[in-house]
Write a protein that holds these residues in place. Structure first.
Motif, PDB file in Angstrom:
ATOM      1  N   THR A 136       7.612 -10.798  -0.655  1.00  0.00           N
ATOM      2  CA  THR A 136       7.588  -9.826   0.447  1.00  0.00           C
ATOM      3  C   THR A 136       6.196  -9.254   0.665  1.00  0.00           C
ATOM      4  O   THR A 136       5.727  -9.154   1.801  1.00  0.00           O
ATOM      5  CB  THR A 136       8.597  -8.695   0.187  1.00  0.00           C
ATOM      6  OG1 THR A 136       8.413  -8.198  -1.155  1.00  0.00           O
ATOM      7  CG2 THR A 136      10.028  -9.187   0.332  1.00  0.00           C
ATOM      8  N   ASN A 137       5.517  -8.886  -0.392  1.00  0.00           N
ATOM      9  CA  ASN A 137       4.189  -8.303  -0.230  1.00  0.00           C
ATOM     10  C   ASN A 137       3.187  -9.325   0.300  1.00  0.00           C
ATOM     11  O   ASN A 137       2.318  -8.981   1.108  1.00  0.00           O
ATOM     12  CB  ASN A 137       3.709  -7.693  -1.550  1.00  0.00           C
ATOM     13  CG  ASN A 137       4.367  -6.348  -1.834  1.00  0.00           C
ATOM     14  OD1 ASN A 137       4.006  -5.336  -1.238  1.00  0.00           O
ATOM     15  ND2 ASN A 137       5.355  -6.336  -2.711  1.00  0.00           N
ATOM     16  N   GLU A 138       3.306 -10.566  -0.110  1.00  0.00           N
ATOM     17  CA  GLU A 138       2.427 -11.605   0.432  1.00  0.00           C
ATOM     18  C   GLU A 138       2.710 -11.851   1.912  1.00  0.00           C
ATOM     19  O   GLU A 138       1.816 -12.286   2.651  1.00  0.00           O
ATOM     20  CB  GLU A 138       2.586 -12.895  -0.365  1.00  0.00           C
ATOM     21  CG  GLU A 138       1.950 -12.837  -1.749  1.00  0.00           C
ATOM     22  CD  GLU A 138       2.068 -14.142  -2.516  1.00  0.00           C
ATOM     23  OE1 GLU A 138       2.786 -15.061  -2.020  1.00  0.00           O
ATOM     24  OE2 GLU A 138       1.456 -14.242  -3.593  1.00  0.00           O
TER      25      GLU A 138
ATOM     26  N   LYS B 168       5.279  -7.872  14.039  1.00  0.00           N
ATOM     27  CA  LYS B 168       4.750  -8.926  13.175  1.00  0.00           C
ATOM     28  C   LYS B 168       3.595  -8.399  12.321  1.00  0.00           C
ATOM     29  O   LYS B 168       3.017  -9.146  11.534  1.00  0.00           O
ATOM     30  CB  LYS B 168       4.273 -10.101  14.032  1.00  0.00           C
ATOM     31  CG  LYS B 168       5.401 -10.805  14.776  1.00  0.00           C
ATOM     32  CD  LYS B 168       4.882 -11.983  15.582  1.00  0.00           C
ATOM     33  CE  LYS B 168       6.035 -12.679  16.310  1.00  0.00           C
ATOM     34  NZ  LYS B 168       5.545 -13.840  17.131  1.00  0.00           N
ATOM     35  N   GLU B 169       3.296  -7.116  12.500  1.00  0.00           N
ATOM     36  CA  GLU B 169       2.222  -6.481  11.730  1.00  0.00           C
ATOM     37  C   GLU B 169       2.735  -6.064  10.354  1.00  0.00           C
ATOM     38  O   GLU B 169       3.920  -6.181  10.040  1.00  0.00           O
ATOM     39  CB  GLU B 169       1.686  -5.266  12.498  1.00  0.00           C
ATOM     40  CG  GLU B 169       1.156  -5.579  13.896  1.00  0.00           C
ATOM     41  CD  GLU B 169      -0.002  -6.547  13.875  1.00  0.00           C
ATOM     42  OE1 GLU B 169      -0.859  -6.410  12.964  1.00  0.00           O
ATOM     43  OE2 GLU B 169      -0.057  -7.438  14.742  1.00  0.00           O
ATOM     44  N   PHE B 170       1.808  -5.536   9.559  1.00  0.00           N
ATOM     45  CA  PHE B 170       2.156  -5.029   8.230  1.00  0.00           C
ATOM     46  C   PHE B 170       3.226  -3.937   8.345  1.00  0.00           C
ATOM     47  O   PHE B 170       3.142  -3.063   9.213  1.00  0.00           O
ATOM     48  CB  PHE B 170       0.908  -4.468   7.557  1.00  0.00           C
ATOM     49  CG  PHE B 170       1.181  -3.739   6.276  1.00  0.00           C
ATOM     50  CD1 PHE B 170       1.454  -4.432   5.112  1.00  0.00           C
ATOM     51  CD2 PHE B 170       1.183  -2.350   6.243  1.00  0.00           C
ATOM     52  CE1 PHE B 170       1.715  -3.750   3.929  1.00  0.00           C
ATOM     53  CE2 PHE B 170       1.431  -1.662   5.073  1.00  0.00           C
ATOM     54  CZ  PHE B 170       1.703  -2.370   3.909  1.00  0.00           C
TER      55      PHE B 170
ATOM     56  N   GLY C 260       3.321  -9.463   4.027  1.00  0.00           N
ATOM     57  CA  GLY C 260       2.958  -8.273   4.788  1.00  0.00           C
ATOM     58  C   GLY C 260       4.080  -7.270   4.941  1.00  0.00           C
ATOM     59  O   GLY C 260       4.040  -6.414   5.827  1.00  0.00           O
ATOM     60  N   VAL C 261       5.091  -7.365   4.078  1.00  0.00           N
ATOM     61  CA  VAL C 261       6.197  -6.413   4.066  1.00  0.00           C
ATOM     62  C   VAL C 261       6.140  -5.679   2.734  1.00  0.00           C
ATOM     63  O   VAL C 261       6.349  -6.282   1.672  1.00  0.00           O
ATOM     64  CB  VAL C 261       7.554  -7.128   4.243  1.00  0.00           C
ATOM     65  CG1 VAL C 261       8.707  -6.146   4.033  1.00  0.00           C
ATOM     66  CG2 VAL C 261       7.639  -7.765   5.622  1.00  0.00           C
ATOM     67  N   MET C 262       5.831  -4.401   2.786  1.00  0.00           N
ATOM     68  CA  MET C 262       5.650  -3.647   1.544  1.00  0.00           C
ATOM     69  C   MET C 262       6.983  -3.401   0.846  1.00  0.00           C
ATOM     70  O   MET C 262       7.896  -2.808   1.421  1.00  0.00           O
ATOM     71  CB  MET C 262       4.953  -2.309   1.813  1.00  0.00           C
ATOM     72  CG  MET C 262       4.682  -1.519   0.531  1.00  0.00           C
ATOM     73  SD  MET C 262       4.016   0.141   0.820  1.00  0.00           S
ATOM     74  CE  MET C 262       2.343  -0.276   1.282  1.00  0.00           C
TER      75      MET C 262
ATOM     76  N   PRO D 112       4.936  -0.857   6.291  1.00  0.00           N
ATOM     77  CA  PRO D 112       4.830  -0.012   5.088  1.00  0.00           C
ATOM     78  C   PRO D 112       6.203   0.312   4.502  1.00  0.00           C
ATOM     79  O   PRO D 112       7.231   0.078   5.138  1.00  0.00           O
ATOM     80  CB  PRO D 112       4.152   1.247   5.614  1.00  0.00           C
ATOM     81  CG  PRO D 112       4.593   1.325   7.044  1.00  0.00           C
ATOM     82  CD  PRO D 112       4.701  -0.098   7.520  1.00  0.00           C
TER      83      PRO D 112
ATOM     84  N   ARG E 267      11.550  -7.532   9.584  1.00  0.00           N
ATOM     85  CA  ARG E 267      10.701  -7.539  10.788  1.00  0.00           C
ATOM     86  C   ARG E 267      11.531  -7.277  12.043  1.00  0.00           C
ATOM     87  O   ARG E 267      11.061  -6.614  12.984  1.00  0.00           O
ATOM     88  CB  ARG E 267       9.947  -8.859  10.892  1.00  0.00           C
ATOM     89  CG  ARG E 267       8.886  -9.021   9.807  1.00  0.00           C
ATOM     90  CD  ARG E 267       7.796  -9.992  10.213  1.00  0.00           C
ATOM     91  NE  ARG E 267       6.726 -10.011   9.217  1.00  0.00           N
ATOM     92  CZ  ARG E 267       5.775  -9.099   9.113  1.00  0.00           C
ATOM     93  NH1 ARG E 267       5.756  -8.084   9.970  1.00  0.00           N
ATOM     94  NH2 ARG E 267       4.842  -9.186   8.191  1.00  0.00           N
TER      95      ARG E 267
END
Length: 382
Positions: A332-334, A16-18, A336-338, A20, A10
């Protein structure tokens, strides 16, 4: 540790957004050149930007000729056709790859022959290739490589520069020369990567690039065939429906393909290519920060091979175990970090499950442990 990693990522993208895995960046003249194309009305496969894009990519890579097509898979298909791959042939490739590599082989009516990868490069292993051929193949009196059992022709070798990291090209070239195989480089992911100072995709008889939306630079969809002047001229002919040039007559001298890149996409590519050096610098700096971060963890970052300069298209880490890989992906995916695992091996897919193969120990080991991390070009400083 996963919380620290999420926080670190981040920080890189200041959001702080998703986040990709890999998103395109449009900071240059994209809008200007695309609008210019619209104003010209030449938005299809004929136009000044297609010609310019081909020249610019040839200049950047050092390839004698570059031929633009509608996507990387089409480029792979044409490369195999140009290499003389025919129905019933075998093409050596790696099971650790994206499915397009193998689908292009299938388009020719040929079949993939899978050998293992090198853990260091993630690309096709020259040692594994040579070992399989020694045990299972021969070169006949006509100089054709064939399987010992049923004498099927093994026409070409198609390694991929995985995640932008160059394969061991010197050794692969030596094996291909010994066994009379045409070397085709799947350089779809390695625009801006160099092996011993020379751009990937320019070592084999033919090389292939991709400009998909998730690549280091994009044309929306698009690909490029890299070759010498003779092969490049034929590539241009075949991808333009094999039409004989004429002021007004329509005459086609063989089966061709409507694979040309539209001028609209080429305009986007020209604007993106102007920024490619900056993109490469940003991605290398990000990779260096990832490497420094993981130095104090039990995760092993994937780094460029010796004597190579990678574009670091996708940054990746090797986990200690499959369980750690699953935990990393979930955390990580939970958050919001792909992050994404490496592809399922081609030999696990029903369409290629019965293909010929050698031992795939390294590919299986990597499949169970590799995770790719967000790798987009980072925001410019405010």
């Amino acid at each position: 540790m996963f919380d620290r990693l999420v926080g670190f990522i981040r920080e890189q993208y200041a959001t702080k957004e998703f986040i990709p895995l890999h998103a395109p960046v449009f900071r240059g003249r994209e809008r200007e050149l695309v609008l210019d194309t619209i104003d010209s009305t030449f938005v299809s496969s004929v136009g000044a930007y297609v010609d310019r894009f081909e020249r610019d990519v040839a200049g950047f890579t050092g390839s004698p000729r570059a031929v633009a097509v509608m996507n990387g898979t089409a480029a792979l298909h044409i490369a195999l056709v140009l290499a003389g791959v025919e129905r019933g042939d075998l093409v050596v490739t790696q099971s650790l790859t994206f499915v397009a590599t193998c689908n292009a082989i299938a388009y020719c009516g040929a079949e993939p022959l899978f050998v293992d990868v090198d853990r260091r490069t993630l690309g096709l292993s020259p040692a594994a290739l040579d070992a399989w051929l020694e045990e299972h193949a021969l070169v006949d009196d006509a100089g054709v490589c064939r399987t010992r059992v049923d004498h099927r022709r093994i026409r070409a070798c198609l390694p991929m520069h995985t995640f932008g990291h160059p394969a061991d090209l010197d050794a692969l070239i030596a094996v291909c020369e010994r066994w009379k195989l045409v070397l085709i480089e799947d350089a779809a992911e390695s625009l801006g990567s160099y092996y011993k100072g020379r751009h990937t995709g320019t070592f084999g008889e033919i090389g292939v690039l991709s400009f998909n939306g998730n690549k280091i630079m994009t044309t929306g969809g698009g690909g490029m065939v890299l070759a010498d002047e003779v092969v490049g001229k034929r590539a241009k002919h075949l991808t333009t429906t094999a039409k004989i040039p004429h002021p007004y007559e329509f005459f086609h001298d063989e089966v061709g393909y409507n694979y040309r890149l539209p001028n609209l996409n080429a305009a986007l590519g020209c604007a993106q290519l102007e920024q490619l050096p900056a993109f490469l610098a940003s991605k290398r700096a990000l990779a260096e920060r990832y490497i420094a971060f993981f130095a104090s963890t039990d995760l092993q970052p994937i780094v460029e091979p010796e004597h190579c300069r990678s574009n670091y298209w996708l940054n990746g880490v090797i986990c200690e175990s499959p369980a750690q890989r699953e935990a990393l992906l979930k955390a990580t995916n939970e958050a919001g970090v792909m992050t994404r695992p490496i592809w399922a091996l081609m030999t696990r897919l029903p369409l290629y499950a019965n293909a010929l193969r050698g031992p795939l120990d390294n590919a299986e080991w990597l499949e169970a442990r590799v995770v790719n991390l967000p790798s987009s070009v980072t925001p410019e400083p405010a």
